[in-house]
Each structure stands twice: as C-alpha cells, then as structure tokens.
Motif scaffolding. Sequence first.
Motif, PDB file in Angstrom:
ATOM      1  N   GLU A  30     -11.075 -10.911  -1.200  1.00  0.00           N
ATOM      2  CA  GLU A  30     -10.751 -10.126  -0.015  1.00  0.00           C
ATOM      3  C   GLU A  30     -12.027  -9.500   0.546  1.00  0.00           C
ATOM      4  OE1 GLU A  30      -6.416  -8.790  -0.033  1.00  0.00           O
ATOM      5  OE2 GLU A  30      -7.513  -7.322  -1.222  1.00  0.00           O
TER       6      GLU A  30
ATOM      7  N   LYS B 211       0.851  -1.208   0.000  1.00  0.00           N
ATOM      8  CA  LYS B 211       0.000   0.000   0.000  1.00  0.00           C
ATOM      9  C   LYS B 211       0.884   1.255   0.000  1.00  0.00           C
ATOM     10  CE  LYS B 211      -3.359  -2.736   2.463  1.00  0.00           C
ATOM     11  NZ  LYS B 211      -4.629  -2.772   3.148  1.00  0.00           N
TER      12      LYS B 211
ATOM     13  N   GLY C   7      -7.298  -5.348   7.026  1.00  0.00           N
ATOM     14  CA  GLY C   7      -6.705  -4.455   8.026  1.00  0.00           C
ATOM     15  C   GLY C   7      -7.455  -4.386   9.339  1.00  0.00           C
TER      16      GLY C   7
HETATM   17  C1  PEP Z   1      -4.880  -6.053   1.570  1.00  0.00           C
HETATM   18  O1  PEP Z   1      -4.665  -4.869   1.638  1.00  0.00           O
HETATM   19  O2  PEP Z   1      -5.043  -6.561   0.453  1.00  0.00           O
HETATM   20  C2  PEP Z   1      -4.965  -6.830   2.793  1.00  0.00           C
HETATM   21  C3  PEP Z   1      -5.389  -8.057   2.713  1.00  0.00           C
HETATM   22  O3  PEP Z   1      -4.594  -6.208   3.964  1.00  0.00           O
HETATM   23  P1  PEP Z   1      -4.389  -6.904   5.415  1.00  0.00           P
HETATM   24  O4  PEP Z   1      -3.609  -8.170   5.194  1.00  0.00           O
HETATM   25  O5  PEP Z   1      -3.640  -5.897   6.212  1.00  0.00           O
HETATM   26  O6  PEP Z   1      -5.748  -7.204   5.943  1.00  0.00           O
END
Ligand code: PEP
Length: 244
Positions: free
Chosen positions: A158, A11, A164
């Motif tokens: 996701e 990110k 997050g």
């Molecule tokens: C992402 O940003 O794609 C993600 C899965 O973040 P995290 O692993 O921090 O939940």
Amino acid sequence: MRRKLAAGNWKMNGTEATLSELAALQTPAEIDVLICPPNTLISRAASANDKIALGGQDCHRAQSGAHTGDISAEMLVDAGASYVLTGHSERRTDHGETNEIVAAKTRAAWSQNLVAVVCIGETLAEREAGTTLEVIAQQLAGSVPEDATAQNTVIAYEPVWAIGTGLVPTLEQIAEVHDFLRSELSKRFGAEIAEGIRLLYGGSVKPSNAESIFATSNVDGALVGGASLKADDFNGIISALASA
Ligand code: PEP
C-alpha cells in the motif's frame, strides 16, 4: 494456485446501521472476502454475513495485561476474527509503529492462529527519491518474522501516497513492486512458500480501476479502504476479482 482475496478495511467507521452493507456483500465461491470492521462490530458482523471472513485492524503484541484501550489477538479470535492487519500505514504514522513492533504484532497474531495481513508501502517522498524498492525490502525484512508461511501471512503493498487520495500508481509501478516482493520472499523463505503467499495491492482501489489492477503481475487481490464501506462499491471490486 493462490486463492484470491478481496479485503476491506473499515478503519474507524461503522455502527450497527452499517451491518446492512455487510449483509449485502457477494461472496463468490472462487475467492475469499474479508472485512476488517471496527472491533465493536466483529461479533455482530459474523451474524450479519456468515460467508465473509472477519479481521481486526490491529492487535497488541502482548497476550494480555495493562494496555488500556488495546486489543489482543486472542480477543479478536474470541470475537470471531480469523485475520488481522498488522503495520497499516495509519498505525505506523499515528501510533509510531516500527517494523520491530509490526513483527511482534505479527507473531502475536500467529500465536492465536490469525492470518496476518502485513502492510508495507513507501511515502511519496521515498517514491520521488527513487528508493521505493529499498524501503519495501526493509519493511518486508523487518515486519515479517521468520516463520511466515502461505497459510499464516498475506502481504499488502500500500503506497502511503495512494491511500485515501484517489492517486494510484501505474500498473507498471504496481507490477514492479509485486514482482520484487515475490522475489524477495523467495530469497528469504524459498520458492514454495513465496509462491503461496498472497500479495494484495491497496490504495484507492475502486470498481472502475479494479479490473486492470487485478490483471497485473503478482496481484492476488486488494486491500480496500473507502470503497469497502458501501456494498455496491465493494461488490464491484469483488466481481472484478472473481472474474480476474
Ligand atoms: C487502506 O486503508 O488500506 C486503503 C487502501 O484505503 P483506500 O482504499 O481508501 O485508499
């Protein structure tokens, strides 16, 4: 046989000093390891660890032109990338990216021979309303163009509410979506292509939960945000995937 993929999304994190984390990453021969650093670091990342694949976190749908602040697929390749994320939920939310825009970006990625990691996932409200599979089906249909192959496309499931937050769906919920994705891909692209497309789970994956997630039906790896920033954490996830 699908080759497993551990993908990290940095990110808007990372400077020159962070490259030491890349240098410390393990790269077991039996899996692929991918890091999507900020664009500023892609070419330096290639020198820090030449065994990991590099990716962008987004690309513009146009090849070039008057799009201040954007980056094209061709520029990502020029910097050393071989993958790009398209449709990450933060892009969908922060930049209003629709399925149509994501599909156009995916086509732009393919036109430069980048592998597109197309991200989809339901919100908490959609999960609670019982519409997860419907939402996933619409996003998959709308964001992945017709010419998808096992070579040019990876799908990352996701759930928005798991990114997050430290919240993770149950293994049954992950299996339900991943099995559904495999069957939707098969209906649309045929069994052979569908069997080859890698399906990643993303959302609060950590070394402590990676092993059980990787043992789940149709999970071919992970897209990892926070836990990809430190080599110690990401190495735990990489080892779990290599031994899955
Ligand atoms: C992402 O940003 O794609 C993600 C899965 O973040 P995290 O692993 O921090 O939940």
